[in-house]
Write a protein that holds these residues in place. Structure first.
Motif, PDB file in Angstrom:
ATOM      1  N   ALA A  15       0.675   6.512  -7.088  1.00 18.03           N
ATOM      2  CA  ALA A  15      -0.563   7.158  -7.527  1.00 18.03           C
ATOM      3  C   ALA A  15      -0.357   8.643  -7.771  1.00 18.03           C
ATOM      4  N   ASP A  16       0.611   9.249  -7.093  1.00 17.77           N
ATOM      5  CA  ASP A  16       1.025  10.628  -7.387  1.00 17.77           C
ATOM      6  C   ASP A  16      -0.158  11.594  -7.336  1.00 17.77           C
ATOM      7  N   ASP A  17      -0.949  11.496  -6.261  1.00 15.16           N
ATOM      8  CA  ASP A  17      -2.102  12.382  -6.032  1.00 15.16           C
ATOM      9  C   ASP A  17      -3.228  12.202  -7.048  1.00 15.16           C
ATOM     10  N   GLY A  18      -3.218  11.107  -7.805  1.00 14.71           N
ATOM     11  CA  GLY A  18      -4.293  10.832  -8.749  1.00 14.71           C
ATOM     12  C   GLY A  18      -5.125   9.642  -8.309  1.00 14.71           C
ATOM     13  N   ALA A  19      -6.018   9.217  -9.182  1.00 13.58           N
ATOM     14  CA  ALA A  19      -6.894   8.077  -8.902  1.00 13.58           C
ATOM     15  C   ALA A  19      -6.235   6.788  -9.372  1.00 13.58           C
ATOM     16  N   PRO A  58      -8.295   7.734  -4.343  1.00  9.92           N
ATOM     17  CA  PRO A  58      -9.559   7.253  -4.921  1.00  9.92           C
ATOM     18  C   PRO A  58      -9.299   5.985  -5.741  1.00  9.92           C
ATOM     19  N   VAL A  59     -10.008   4.899  -5.428  1.00  9.14           N
ATOM     20  CA  VAL A  59      -9.775   3.608  -6.082  1.00  9.14           C
ATOM     21  C   VAL A  59     -11.060   3.128  -6.737  1.00  9.14           C
ATOM     22  N   VAL A 111       0.832  -1.207   0.000  1.00 12.55           N
ATOM     23  CA  VAL A 111       0.000   0.000   0.000  1.00 12.55           C
ATOM     24  C   VAL A 111       0.864   1.254   0.000  1.00 12.55           C
ATOM     25  N   ASP A 112       1.971   1.243   0.742  1.00 10.76           N
ATOM     26  CA  ASP A 112       2.873   2.391   0.761  1.00 10.76           C
ATOM     27  C   ASP A 112       3.374   2.719  -0.644  1.00 10.76           C
ATOM     28  N   ARG A 113       3.825   1.700  -1.348  1.00 10.98           N
ATOM     29  CA  ARG A 113       4.398   1.915  -2.682  1.00 10.98           C
ATOM     30  C   ARG A 113       3.334   2.367  -3.681  1.00 10.98           C
ATOM     31  N   SER A 138      -4.152   7.890 -12.771  1.00 14.20           N
ATOM     32  CA  SER A 138      -2.698   8.042 -12.748  1.00 14.20           C
ATOM     33  C   SER A 138      -2.002   6.714 -12.514  1.00 14.20           C
ATOM     34  N   LEU A 139      -2.778   5.726 -12.021  1.00 12.30           N
ATOM     35  CA  LEU A 139      -2.199   4.432 -11.670  1.00 12.30           C
ATOM     36  C   LEU A 139      -3.195   3.322 -11.961  1.00 12.30           C
TER      37      LEU A 139
END
Length: 258
Positions: free
Chosen positions: A47-51, A72-73, A40-42, A112-113
């Motif tokens: 995610a760089d502040d994205g969804a 947001p997931v 979860v940390d990684r 973003s991810l």
């Protein structure tokens, strides 16, 4: 050895209500804090502040704590039973999930991810489906977005024509072995679970799951076909060095800016 017998089973049939009920092991195995925490940390960092979009979200093992970190997931999941199990923990507003195939199902939004953990891309049983999974991830990503895959590294050193199966785990109450088809890059994992009642330890149940194994270099080519390039590869979520002896890897691909 014919390893195609399970190919006709859908993921919904493989991951039925019984499998979903047994999937969660709070505090142990892949749910252990020392496993889940670095994951979860990684992902939160990437995610760089994205969804984020999780392919094969399952019962929310990773998605729920990631969402609790403020990311947001959204999820895609083929198994209705797994989604039902997830819904016992969190509602649709907090964590939306679309039922469908991770190789073709589209959801609304730009991310973003995208990520696919715990070897699950190998549940797609053809190279074509696996390539389409990469393309599906790329279609959801914003320019420069990342696709993360966690996958085991095939180890065929103990396999031969005379011994087409190899044991991968022996533990209390459990024996796991893989039957390998090297022509088609197929593995059927056999999971033998023994009754824990001391009075009847001779009784066992058998579960089987089919996979198509993928070499790291093959993954990299799939990424290139989808317009992505390898950004990093580590042996684990904590950033350990990936070497020839690594049993798994966490690979991060970046969507090349148009």
């Amino acid at each position: 050895m014919d390893l195609t017998a399970l190919d006709d089973l859908s993921q919904d049939e493989l991951w039925d209500a019984r499998a979903a009920a047994a999937y969660d092991t709070p505090g142990t195995g892949m749910f252990a804090a020392e496993v889940l925490g670095p994951t979860v940390d990684r992902l939160a960092e990437l995610a760089d502040d994205g969804a984020a979009l999780e392919f094969a979200i399952g019962t929310g093992r990773v998605a729920i704590p990631l969402a609790e970190r403020g990311v947001p997931v959204t999820g895609i999941e083929s198994s209705a039973a797994m989604i039902e199990r997830l819904r016992d923990k969190v509602d649709e507003r907090a964590l939306p999930v679309v039922q469908g195939d991770m190789a073709t199902t589209r959801v609304e939004g730009e991310f973003s991810l995208a990520f696919l953990v715990f070897n699950t891309i190998a549940n797609l049983l053809t190279q074509e489906e696996q390539v389409e999974c990469f393309r599906n991830a790329a279609a959801h990503l914003r320019p420069g977005g990342r696709f993360v895959i966690e996958l085991w590294v095939p180890d065929l050193r103990g396999t031969s024509r005379a011994a087409p199966a190899q044991v991968f785990t022996v533990a209390d109450g459990y024996v796991g072995l893989d039957a390998v088809d090297m022509v088609n890059q197929r593995v059927v994992s056999h999971h033998f679970r023994f009754d824990r009642d001391p009075a009847d330890r001779r009784r066992a149940t058998l579960g089987r799951t089919p996979h198509r194994y993928i070499w790291p270099a093959e993954l990299d080519l799939m990424a290139r076909l989808a317009g992505m390039e390898l950004e990093s590869r580590h042996a684990d979520w904590s950033g350990g060095e990936f070497t020839a002896e690594s049993g798994s890897h966490v690979s991060v691909y970046r969507l090349v800016d148009a």
